[in-house]
Design a protein around this motif. Sequence first.
Motif, PDB file in Angstrom:
ATOM      1  N   GLU A 465      -1.150  -0.078  -6.488  1.00 29.58           N
ATOM      2  CA  GLU A 465       0.047  -0.559  -5.790  1.00 29.58           C
ATOM      3  C   GLU A 465       0.760   0.558  -5.036  1.00 29.58           C
ATOM      4  O   GLU A 465       1.282   0.342  -3.935  1.00 29.58           O
ATOM      5  N   ASP A 466       0.778   1.765  -5.595  1.00 29.94           N
ATOM      6  CA  ASP A 466       1.501   2.857  -4.935  1.00 29.94           C
ATOM      7  C   ASP A 466       0.742   3.418  -3.745  1.00 29.94           C
ATOM      8  O   ASP A 466       1.218   4.342  -3.078  1.00 29.94           O
ATOM      9  N   GLU A 467      -0.464   2.890  -3.463  1.00 32.81           N
ATOM     10  CA  GLU A 467      -1.223   3.339  -2.296  1.00 32.81           C
ATOM     11  C   GLU A 467      -1.380   2.233  -1.262  1.00 32.81           C
ATOM     12  O   GLU A 467      -2.209   2.333  -0.372  1.00 32.81           O
ATOM     13  N   TRP A 469       0.538   0.969   1.528  1.00 30.20           N
ATOM     14  CA  TRP A 469       1.727   1.166   2.347  1.00 30.20           C
ATOM     15  C   TRP A 469       1.691   0.383   3.655  1.00 30.20           C
ATOM     16  O   TRP A 469       2.646   0.419   4.439  1.00 30.20           O
TER      17      TRP A 469
END
Length: 567
Positions: A465-467, A469
């Motif tokens: 999820e944190d990648e 963008w």
Amino acid sequence: MLLLVPLALVLKSVIVAAAVLEPDGWAALVVLTAVPLLLLLLSPALLLHGRARTAYLVGVDLLVTLLLVGDLVNARVSGRLLSVHMLSAAGTFEGLGSSVLDAADWPDLLLFADLLAVAVLALAARGRDRRAARTGSVPRLRARGRAVAVVAPVALLAFVAQLLLQTSDPGLRVAVLSPLGTHAHQAWDQLIDDNEALTPEERERVSDWFAANAAYHQAAPEHEDLVGLLEGRDVYLVVLESLEQVVLGARPYGQEVTPTLNSWVEESLVFDAVQEQVRDGNSSDAELLMLAGVYPLRSGAAFLRFPDNAGYTTLPGLLAEEGYRPVALHADAATFWNRHVVYPHLGFERYVAEDDFAVGGREVGMGLADEDLFDQALREVDRLPSPRFLHLVTLTSHTPWHLPEDLQGLELPDDDATSRYLQSVHYADAALGEFARQLDERGLLDTAAIVVVGDHRGPHKYAREDERWLTGDDGRVPFLVHVPGMDGRRISTPGGQVDVLPTLAQLLGIPAERYAGSVMGRTLLGTHSGSAVTPDGTVLPGADGAGQLAEAYEIADLAVSGDWFTQ
């Protein structure tokens, strides 16, 4: 150890269930539902002692943990447990090692921490076991035998009760059966897996569904001029790996990701509201959806479970009746997803896989680079008479998107999953553009239609999820029909990948009566919505015939497993 191992496995089961279930409150139920099967599985340890008991407990713990870690990684990608159907199929994960590792997180290693604790306890218990052996342990063994005689039948009855109480909802089934229990149920299905004759009631239900769906193939007045638009043209259906709708037109850091596709929009039909609908079979599911107009199975892949089904109404088959010579090309091994078995049943005259390419190319990721695929496609174009139908499945933009530096055409500041993905898609787009230029040099572009579709999403499906963008994803994949010289048109009818076949058939001028009663999709040129239903069976708001769409995946299960299409 007899307490630590089951407690640890229950905790891991809850963690996996929480990753699958939304909302995850139901995961707390797994604290209870995981117990019966685990007790049944671990009860033989009561009859063992010393190293034998330790080996048994460690073996069970390791095997179950490996399965649950696989479930956890798969849940991040698809929101589902691994399918036993997929695990048991030879070659399913061939070449996917790097993709699996890319979806894993370092904290996943903590799920193996209890194995270290078991090892410490085993060392501490060695001296105690030796003393017990000298003093005699027969009475204790008898007591343990009596305990097994009680625990095992009670655990078995409890699990049978869970099976009787299971729900048809695949998510809640994980809560009712636990992840391990769900796999046990899948394994039983796998043992008896075969085309089964439908009951008269089931056959009637499937036939009624298809008959009702046949009403959704009439073109709207504003799109009637498009019927037959592609008639007689060469058709190149390009399934572009992991292409997301949100990528088209995107300009991260001021750079076009897909300049070729962007330049085609003004001379294309752009269907921009098409939902991804694949499940366990990923790319093979996409081909079933788009080439045969059939939803994927809810567990496993139809290409692996029922590869010999031969009764589908398919796009290659329909075009063959129109005088086309359908050829499929893929830069991977011929056996991947059982394509070498399935493609002839889909109506392809020839299948050109990696080993069949005339000139060896460059290995990138799972197979040959996309430019090699398009180079081989041009060789097929040169040998085939018109009208031609080529089905091209690209590969370079497959996860984990490790594109060699000399092929990267974007300048992006980071090396996260989305950045690597965009580099791969930019390369694939350039290879597609070169293919079109080569067709133009041969004087074949003006009489061609290049259809570009995405088989499934990319980073929004596979990356952490944190990648992720790149904003604006809502589960859509592109469906673009490029016809040089036409006035472009954007059609935002909500639909799904299953609608590709009937829409293309209508554009090709193929009469609806030849396919309407045997495909599950709808035309996207109509006054109604398309098949706007997500892979988990959720019908999107405003979809026409919502009740029918809600049954679509269940009907597909019956139709494919019962080989309804050969009736």
